[in-house]
Design an enzyme around this catalytic site. Structure first.
Site, PDB file in Angstrom:
ATOM      1  N   CYS A 117      16.477  -8.904  31.020  1.00  0.00           N
ATOM      2  CA  CYS A 117      15.617  -9.819  30.634  1.00  0.00           C
ATOM      3  C   CYS A 117      14.456  -9.876  31.078  1.00  0.00           C
ATOM      4  CB  CYS A 117      16.338 -11.120  30.192  1.00  0.00           C
ATOM      5  SG  CYS A 117      14.940 -12.658  29.570  1.00  0.00           S
TER       6      CYS A 117
ATOM      7  N   ALA B 135       0.901  -1.140   0.063  1.00  0.00           N
ATOM      8  CA  ALA B 135       0.102  -0.005  -0.054  1.00  0.00           C
ATOM      9  C   ALA B 135       0.956   1.374   0.072  1.00  0.00           C
ATOM     10  CB  ALA B 135      -0.903  -0.125   1.100  1.00  0.00           C
TER      11      ALA B 135
ATOM     12  N   ARG C 107       8.334 -12.175 -16.070  1.00  0.00           N
ATOM     13  CA  ARG C 107       7.907 -11.211 -16.756  1.00  0.00           C
ATOM     14  C   ARG C 107       9.127 -10.145 -16.931  1.00  0.00           C
ATOM     15  NH1 ARG C 107       3.563  -6.521 -15.435  1.00  0.00           N
ATOM     16  NH2 ARG C 107       4.680  -6.328 -13.426  1.00  0.00           N
TER      17      ARG C 107
ATOM     18  N   LEU D  40      -1.090  -3.560 -15.941  1.00  0.00           N
ATOM     19  CA  LEU D  40      -2.349  -3.169 -15.762  1.00  0.00           C
ATOM     20  C   LEU D  40      -2.551  -1.995 -15.222  1.00  0.00           C
ATOM     21  CD1 LEU D  40      -4.093  -6.686 -14.250  1.00  0.00           C
ATOM     22  CD2 LEU D  40      -4.319  -5.660 -16.473  1.00  0.00           C
TER      23      LEU D  40
ATOM     24  N   GLU E  92     -11.929 -11.607 -12.357  1.00  0.00           N
ATOM     25  CA  GLU E  92     -11.118 -12.727 -11.517  1.00  0.00           C
ATOM     26  C   GLU E  92     -10.385 -12.297 -10.378  1.00  0.00           C
ATOM     27  OE1 GLU E  92      -8.300 -14.401 -14.403  1.00  0.00           O
ATOM     28  OE2 GLU E  92      -9.153 -12.731 -15.541  1.00  0.00           O
TER      29      GLU E  92
ATOM     30  N   CYS F  64      18.862 -10.621  25.323  1.00  0.00           N
ATOM     31  CA  CYS F  64      19.064 -11.269  26.898  1.00  0.00           C
ATOM     32  C   CYS F  64      20.418 -11.928  26.695  1.00  0.00           C
ATOM     33  CB  CYS F  64      17.875 -12.053  27.134  1.00  0.00           C
ATOM     34  SG  CYS F  64      18.411 -13.496  28.340  1.00  0.00           S
TER      35      CYS F  64
ATOM     36  N   TYR G 195       3.947   1.463  -1.231  1.00  0.00           N
ATOM     37  CA  TYR G 195       4.476   1.476  -2.482  1.00  0.00           C
ATOM     38  C   TYR G 195       3.626   2.030  -3.507  1.00  0.00           C
ATOM     39  CZ  TYR G 195       6.703  -0.038  -6.895  1.00  0.00           C
ATOM     40  OH  TYR G 195       7.192  -0.166  -8.064  1.00  0.00           O
ATOM     41  N   ASP G 196       2.204   1.638  -3.506  1.00  0.00           N
ATOM     42  CA  ASP G 196       1.357   2.143  -4.221  1.00  0.00           C
ATOM     43  C   ASP G 196       1.057   3.458  -4.066  1.00  0.00           C
ATOM     44  OD1 ASP G 196       0.773  -0.202  -5.603  1.00  0.00           O
ATOM     45  OD2 ASP G 196      -0.978  -0.741  -4.505  1.00  0.00           O
TER      46      ASP G 196
ATOM     47  N   LYS H 109      -7.014 -11.031  -8.640  1.00  0.00           N
ATOM     48  CA  LYS H 109      -5.768 -10.806  -9.142  1.00  0.00           C
ATOM     49  C   LYS H 109      -4.738 -11.373  -8.068  1.00  0.00           C
ATOM     50  CE  LYS H 109      -2.815  -6.817 -10.475  1.00  0.00           C
ATOM     51  NZ  LYS H 109      -1.621  -7.142  -9.848  1.00  0.00           N
TER      52      LYS H 109
END
Ligand code: IVH
Length: 680
Positions: A413, A41, A146, A90, A123, A431, A43-44, A125
């Site tokens: 720890c 998301a 590709r 696309l 369909e 630790c 990146y988009d 993706k």
């Protein structure tokens, strides 16, 4: 995104330059290293920002703009293949309105009436990687990734290992290129990562990266061992089209033996397509594989032809992406978990909330720097996201949090109270309790008996948990005293005399076992199976290694070992400077008496030679074959080159055998090799 309205030309040029650089860097992380640094998301969002600025300042579009590239030119050692027909990308849509606009554009382009029926296919993706399979005369002759859309990588040998991909098809046109997605199911992905973790190998971020990392392998034998699958969704070059619609073609591909997505359907117009989008989104959590949207295509192939493409995307198709699954809730607490190597990981406990069909109550916070980056504290309202990578995370802190001081780092720890430290320049805090820390105990016991280490068959995770609970075992050395509990164990539910004795015999069988596997089993940071062997080759016994690690010149002596660098050397030194560890290792040596690691250099014709093993070995394991080679004074190598003296090839040998034959390297079968071993 900066305010586009107020952006000056200079600011736009600067931002585009930075975006080009940033997107290129993320492409490389994703495609070359299969290790994304940001969510899909995010990146988009970068790509969308780039596109928006370019739309407003078209004269500033850069030569190297991400919008001018379809994919990423791979930098890998696989050979390149030019696609007979480019593999297109696309256009993305995020809202219902974009889908209605798409259908409107199609109508206008084809000069149809505004209310003319447009049949679409819809369909899932698939979140995998695209692959083109070329058949000539019905036989699979080439498989390619590709790549940048024009040039991909030759993955023919890899594709042949995938059961879903037909190797021969009956009644096919002379030339047929089938295109689709190679992917990994979510269950197979989880199991693969569990195996990888156990073997000390790389963990994959998500199923897509696991599929890419498994598929784009130089050695197809690695691919064969990975559970890859395939869905067909289109075609490239084809000598004769058997149908005149997209849906007809998909049915034809299915008939020819290609798996196609069960949620593929046809819909008339945008509204029906959007209804199917909702159906796919609702089914998404139960599909068993990851998808990131829905693809719509114009069904009539003559219309597809007329519509053609703009840049590298067809006008007749659209990807309608799912929004990242997010929800708002309250961070109730921040706990700290301790892993096998002692890494302290902060974990956020949430007020449980549904995110995309799954109830989320825990989120990883990765490390303490991440807490500061988000500025979170218990009680804050946060936005949680379940991205492709399954492990939910906090993406935003919705409560006021400006100017908060750094979150306090633990210096002990939380479980065993040993000191906790981070190494210089490292964010992770660990630790230092080693084998005495109870949280590390269980993980370490599991590791000690695991296949790559002591391989105690019959002592599984469940038994370890049971014996820990009973207080019978706490540390690896206790495993060798389990016979003291024989009677008590036989009286327990689920155990019988035979199963108890079998388990005890498996433990006994490991006394006098290989020192290198014993050392690997100790779980010292950075000491994997190979490094453990290198160390034992140099020092022979774990005692000798321990003496060296505790001596004054330890660092120099350790880094002198082939394959050991400063990081490994320091980890070994640290481990043997912790008194609990020395105590436990000494006790373990007393009880397990590991055999000194001797590379017997028996007199043989193979002394000094380089041998490669490939294909499936049937009588011995790959590790054993390598050990045999070492015993004969030879070196076992991983790849065939002009320096290779012998290739031992089992059934299924592929590219290495071919390469050996090309180079004129001597080859023999496993049986012939075992005869050589017996002779020496
Ligand atoms: S059709 C010309 N259908 O998405 C159309 N692509 O973002 C070519 N993808 O490169 C693609 N599922 O790797 C199509 N059902 C599907 C798909 C799909 C996943 C991938 C494909 C393509 C990428 C474009």
């Amino acid at each position: 995104m900066a305010d586009l309205e107020k952006m000056t030309e200079a600011e736009a040029a600067n931002r585009l330059m930075r975006l080009a650089r940033e997107i290129r860097r993320h492409d490389a992380a994703y495609h070359d290293r299969d290790s994304p640094e940001i969510s899909d998301a995010d990146y988009d969002a970068l790509v969308a920002e780039n596109r928006a600025i370019e739309a407003k300042f078209p004269h500033l579009v850069r030569e190297d703009s991400p919008s001018r590239r379809v994919g990423h030119t791979p930098s890998s050692p696989l050979s390149k293949v030019t696609h007979a027909r480019p593999m297109l990308s696309l256009d993305n849509a995020f809202e219902a309105g974009d889908v209605r606009d798409f259908v409107g554009r199609v109508r206008r382009f084809l000069k149809l009436e505004p209310d003319a029926a447009v049949m679409l296919t819809a369909e899932p993706k698939i979140d995998g990687l695209s692959c083109s399979l070329r058949y000539e005369g019905g036989a699979l002759v080439l498989a390619a990734t590709r790549g940048d859309g024009s040039v991909g990588e030759d993955v023919t040998a890899n594709a042949r290992t995938i059961a879903d991909i037909p190797k021969e098809i009956a009644g096919a046109p002379d030339v047929l290129e089938v295109r689709g997605e190679v992917y990994m199911s979510t269950a197979d992905f989880a199991a693969l990562n569990a195996r990888q973790e156990k073997a000390g190998e790389k963990i994959f971020a998500n199923p897509r990266n696991a599929a890419a990392g498994s598929f784009r392998q130089k050695d197809a034998e690695v691919t064969r061992a990975r559970p890859l699958r395939f869905f067909a969704h289109g075609w490239g070059e084809i000598s004769q089209l058997p149908c005149d619609t997209q849906s007809g073609m998909v049915a034809w591909l299915k008939d020819k033996g290609f798996p196609v997505d069960p949620m593929f359907t046809t819909c008339e117009g945008a509204e029906a397509a959007l209804a199917h989008y909702d159906a796919i989104q609702a089914a998404r959590p139960d599909l068993g594989y990851e998808i990131d949207g829905v693809v719509y295509k114009v069904d009539r192939l003559d219309w597809q032809e007329r519509l053609g493409q703009v840049a590298r995307a067809p006008r007749w198709a659209l990807a309608h992406k799912f929004p990242a699954e997010q929800a708002e809730t309250v961070l109730e607490a921040i706990d700290v978990q301790v892993g096998r190597t002692g890494k302290l990981t902060p974990v956020g406990r949430l007020k449980p909330i549904g995110v995309g069909g799954v109830i989320v109550s825990n989120v990883t916070l990765h490390n303490f720097d991440e807490i500061d980056r988000l500025g979170v504290r218990p009680g804050d309202k946060v936005r949680v996201q379940r991205a492709g990578d399954v492990i939910p995370q906090i993406v935003d802190n919705l409560s006021p949090h400006e100017g908060r001081a750094p979150y306090p780092r633990p210096d002990h720890c939380p479980v065993c109270e040993s000191e906790a430290r981070s190494e210089e320049g490292e964010v992770d805090i660990r630790c230092e309790g080693g084998l005495i820390c109870p949280a590390q105990r269980y993980e370490r016991l599991k590791h000690f008996v695991s296949r790559g280490a002591m391989d105690v068959d019959g002592l599984g995770e469940k038994s370890i948990a049971e014996f820990l609970e009973l207080g019978w075992i706490e540390k690896p050395s206790d495993i060798f005293t389990l016979h003291e509990h024989r009677e008590a164990l036989m009286a327990r539910e689920g155990w019988k005399e035979t199963s108890v004795d079998k388990m005890l015999a498996a433990v006994d069988a490991r006394r006098g076992f290989d020192a290198a596997r014993f050392l690997f089993g100790l779980g010292i940071r950075h000491v994997g199976a190979v490094t453990a062997r290198d160390l034992m080759k140099a020092f022979g016994t774990v005692e000798a290694l321990m003496d060296v690690a505790r001596s004054d010149g330890a660092l120099t002596e350790l880094t002198n070992v082939d394959g050991v660098g400063e990081v490994v050397a320091q980890a070994v030194i640290d481990f043997f400077h912790e008194p609990h560890n020395v105590e436990e290792v000494t006790r373990l040596i007393e009880r397990a008496r590991p055999a000194a690691y001797v590379v017997e250099t028996v007199d043989s014709d193979w002394a000094g030679k380089t041998i490669v093993f490939t294909g499936k070995l049937e009588a011995v394991s790959r590790d054993e074959a390598k050990a045999q080679a070492e015993r004969l004074g030879a070196k076992a190598a991983g790849s065939v080159s002009s320096k290779t003296d012998l290739l031992v090839a089992g059934p299924g040998a592929g590219s290495k055998l071919k390469r050996a034959q090309e180079l004129g390297v001597r080859t023999m079968t496993e049986e012939e090799w075992l005869a050589e071993v017996a002779k020496a």
